[in-house]
Design an enzyme around this catalytic site. Structure first.
Site, PDB file in Angstrom:
ATOM      1  CD1 TRP A 129     -20.700 132.621 -49.152  1.00 41.52           C
ATOM      2  CD2 TRP A 129     -20.628 133.688 -46.943  1.00 41.52           C
ATOM      3  NE1 TRP A 129     -20.379 132.000 -48.243  1.00 41.52           N
ATOM      4  CE2 TRP A 129     -20.902 132.154 -46.762  1.00 41.52           C
ATOM      5  CE3 TRP A 129     -20.841 134.127 -45.099  1.00 41.52           C
ATOM      6  CZ2 TRP A 129     -19.865 131.571 -45.853  1.00 41.52           C
ATOM      7  CZ3 TRP A 129     -20.398 133.382 -44.400  1.00 41.52           C
ATOM      8  CH2 TRP A 129     -19.926 132.128 -44.442  1.00 41.52           C
ATOM      9  CE  LYS A 178     -23.705 130.613 -45.133  1.00 37.06           C
ATOM     10  NZ  LYS A 178     -22.471 129.411 -45.959  1.00 37.06           N
ATOM     11  CB  THR A 192       0.068 137.996 -35.399  1.00 43.12           C
ATOM     12  OG1 THR A 192      -0.130 137.224 -34.076  1.00 43.12           O
ATOM     13  CG2 THR A 192       0.658 137.204 -36.173  1.00 43.12           C
ATOM     14  CD  GLU A 251       0.288 135.685 -40.112  1.00 42.77           C
ATOM     15  OE1 GLU A 251       0.011 137.151 -40.221  1.00 42.77           O
ATOM     16  OE2 GLU A 251      -0.687 135.508 -38.616  1.00 42.77           O
TER      17      GLU A 251
HETATM   18  P1  ADP Z   1      -3.360 141.522 -37.319  1.00 41.02           P
HETATM   19  O1  ADP Z   1      -3.340 140.702 -37.601  1.00 41.02           O
HETATM   20  O2  ADP Z   1      -2.935 141.171 -36.430  1.00 41.02           O
HETATM   21  O3  ADP Z   1      -3.892 142.536 -37.243  1.00 41.02           O
HETATM   22  P2  ADP Z   1      -1.633 142.593 -39.982  1.00 41.02           P
HETATM   23  O4  ADP Z   1      -1.301 143.710 -39.630  1.00 41.02           O
HETATM   24  O5  ADP Z   1      -1.153 140.734 -39.717  1.00 41.02           O
HETATM   25  O6  ADP Z   1      -2.210 142.586 -38.142  1.00 41.02           O
HETATM   26  O7  ADP Z   1      -3.407 142.297 -40.054  1.00 41.02           O
HETATM   27  C1  ADP Z   1      -3.498 141.089 -41.485  1.00 41.02           C
HETATM   28  C2  ADP Z   1      -4.853 141.753 -41.678  1.00 41.02           C
HETATM   29  O8  ADP Z   1      -5.125 142.703 -41.859  1.00 41.02           O
HETATM   30  C3  ADP Z   1      -5.237 140.678 -43.372  1.00 41.02           C
HETATM   31  O9  ADP Z   1      -5.361 139.611 -42.992  1.00 41.02           O
HETATM   32  C4  ADP Z   1      -6.368 141.382 -43.319  1.00 41.02           C
HETATM   33  O10 ADP Z   1      -8.095 141.070 -43.059  1.00 41.02           O
HETATM   34  C5  ADP Z   1      -6.233 142.669 -43.198  1.00 41.02           C
HETATM   35  N1  ADP Z   1      -6.298 143.488 -44.419  1.00 41.02           N
HETATM   36  C6  ADP Z   1      -4.278 143.829 -45.412  1.00 41.02           C
HETATM   37  N2  ADP Z   1      -3.983 144.909 -45.779  1.00 41.02           N
HETATM   38  C7  ADP Z   1      -5.937 144.659 -46.809  1.00 41.02           C
HETATM   39  C8  ADP Z   1      -6.825 145.210 -48.019  1.00 41.02           C
HETATM   40  N3  ADP Z   1      -6.114 145.926 -48.196  1.00 41.02           N
HETATM   41  N4  ADP Z   1      -7.910 145.117 -47.567  1.00 41.02           N
HETATM   42  C9  ADP Z   1      -8.580 144.459 -46.676  1.00 41.02           C
HETATM   43  N5  ADP Z   1      -8.090 144.079 -45.494  1.00 41.02           N
HETATM   44  C10 ADP Z   1      -6.939 143.903 -45.563  1.00 41.02           C
END
Ligand code: ADP
Length: 534
Positions: free
Chosen positions: A443, A438, A182, A328
């Protein structure tokens, strides 16, 4: 008691390579080189060369479970690694070339990478962290034709010298195939290790969602890097169905991509919102100069895509499907899908839904957990932390002590995303837990507000962050990037927002900035903005 008559056949990524070679030998893999020339391979080449790579790695002393890192753009050789490394029993570890060099070195050491496959154009980057690593062999992909120097091996010569016979290394379906870290915008990066089984189930689940899946008739362009969460599984999905693949190499600027989409008649492309917002601006600004291939579909994920962008693309004849996922979750966990009860919705509602994060993929269980720890109903309004569980959702991190904050006792991943799910099972991501605002105990969703701001004709990009406030706890601050030659005042933007948000939710402060800082995976880096404006 009756036992099934079915044998236990371990799921295997090797099956996809065999299938690609036997069933679709003529399907093409087209790669754009650093000099913008294009090289063409067939799936027959992929089959032959990936097995060659497997044989060469075994000849070089690769042992089962050894990590082979890649530091590569999207192209034929990276695709060969996707299949050739697991074929030899190795674990492909894709390194993210957008991270800081020290961080890449730290990750390579943490994963104990033994070998490295690297693009010749990325050697200068490698030199910045090589001394800190223990790569026994460095295999250089000669994309430019420049000679490979020193003790490094030339990828082509490495394949040529491989023993002619190759036998797949036997494996169990739970054995590791690949791993990805990640990006670690908070804390150290953490490694997720995928298995043959999880990869195959993810490939099937993504391919089962008819609206976005690659078909045999498709020409697919994975703009999303192959070093980022397996390019959303597209390499495996394409190999399974024999789709033609177009690899953009290092050329990811909107004009380059548009040219490639048209030259190769791309029908399906996948990438993060940043890429699509740039392309949309180009299409809007100069429709006489730029266009998309007719009827192109795009899958978008990694961050929220404003609804206005989905509408914008519809005007240019392209359809958009948003998906949600994480490193993940292999990474696709939900995607825009058809529901029988929604087949008759009008175009407007269709677009509204396309901008949502879709419905859970087969095999993914999703739930929302509220602040009080109770499960929230799926009414489209109630917010909770999105938690997911399934055979391709990780249950831990590589060589990292158990983290109770990330996993529940009943095996769900705590995603850190706050969402609502409606009665049709469509997920709407409201925020990351740490980005929620918040104010006065209520929220405010930064994602919703950003989407609304990006719907204003003068706004290119917007990120909304929380600022500490003595009276309200937190108040929203909107950071706005204007389109070229556009102008708008903070007051006009407040008015624009007032049509969709309550007065108390409107930002007190607007900052007009040149660009929004990005993480290595192209997401808004809000922590940087908070630092800047605090
Ligand atoms: P990193 O956490 O390393 O930036 P990831 O690709 O694992 O990379 O990121 C996952 C995160 O990306 C998710 O937990 C979410 O917050 C965000 N994310 C992924 N797809 C979407 C989406 N369609 N809309 C909003 N957020 C998204």
């Amino acid at each position: 008691m009756i036992r099934s008559t079915m044998p236990h056949v371990p799921l295997s990524v090797n099956h996809l390579l065999e299938r690609a070679g036997r069933l679709y030998p003529q399907s093409e893999v087209i790669s754009r080189m650093p000099d913008k020339s294009v090289v063409r391979h067939s799936y027959a080449d992929l089959y032959r060369r990936a097995r060659r790579l497997g044989a060469a790695l075994l000849g070089a002393g690769l042992k089962k479970g050894d990590r082979v890192a890649t530091l590569c753009w999207n192209h034929y050789a990276h695709l060969e690694c996707y299949f050739g490394i697991p074929a030899a029993g190795g674990v492909m570890h894709t390194l993210n070339l957008r991270l800081a060099p020290d961080e890449i070195g730290w990750i390579a050491n943490h994963a104990r990478d033994r070998f490295l496959v690297v693009d010749d154009v990325l050697l200068p980057l490698l030199e910045r962290f090589r001394a800190a690593t223990n790569f026994e062999r460095v295999i250089v992909v000669p994309l430019t034709g420049a000679p490979v120097k020193g003790a490094d091996l030339n990828y082509e010569a490495f394949l040529d010298a491989a023993p002619k016979d190759f036998v797949y290394v036997a494996h169990d379906e739970d054995d590791a195939v690949s791993m990805c870290y990640t990006s670690g915008t908070t804390g150290r990066p953490k490694g997720v290790v995928y298995s043959h089984r999880s990869t195959m189930l993810h490939t099937l689940a993504v391919s089962a969602t008819a609206s976005c899946s690659a078909q045999a008739s498709d020409t697919v362009c994975p703009v999303v890097p192959m070093f980022h969460a397996n390019a959303w599984g597209m390499p495996y999905c394409c190999a399974m169905v024999g789709a033609r693949v177009v690899m953009p190499g290092p050329h990811l600027a909107p004009p380059d991509l548009l040219e490639l989409f048209n030259a190769e008649r791309v029908t399906l492309a996948c990438g993060v919102p940043t890429i699509w917002l740039g392309i949309l601006q180009l299409l809007d600004n100069a429709p006489q100069l730029h266009r998309l291939p007719a009827g192109m579909r795009m899958t978008v994920g990694g961050a929220a895509l404003p609804e206005a962008a989905v509408r914008g693309f519809a005007k240019h004849g392209a359809s958009v499907m948003v998906g949600w996922g994480m490193t993940e979750t292999s990474p696709v966990a939900s995607i825009s899908g058809n529901k029988p009860e929604l087949l008759a919705i009008d175009a407007d509602e269709r677009i509204r839904r396309a901008a949502m994060a879709g419905i859970p993929l087969p095999l993914v269980e999703a739930r929302l957990i509220g602040e009080d720890g109770s499960e929230q109903s799926w009414d489209g309004v109630r917010l909770g932390e999105l938690q997911v569980r399934g055979p391709f959702v990780t249950g831990g991190y590589h060589d990292t002590p158990g983290d109770p904050d990330k996993f529940t006792v009943d095996g769900f991943l705590r995603t850190g995303d706050v969402a609502a799910i409606d009665q049709h099972a469509f997920i709407r991501i409201a925020d990351r837990t740490k980005d929620l605002i918040k104010s006065g105990g209520e929220w405010i969703s930064s994602v919703d507000m950003e989407g609304c701001l990006m719907g204003h004709p003068a706004v290119l990009e917007a990120a909304v962050i929380a600022m500490p406030d003595p009276k309200w706890g937190e108040r929203p601050l909107a950071c706005v990037v204007l389109k070229t030659a556009a102008s708008v005042t903070a007051e006009q933007l407040r008015e624009h927002l007032a049509a969709s948000f309550a007065r108390w939710q409107l930002p007190d402060r607007f900052e007009f900035i040149e660009a929004i800082p990005r993480t290595s995976t192209g997401k808004f880096w809000k922590a940087k903005l908070r630092e800047r404006f605090l």
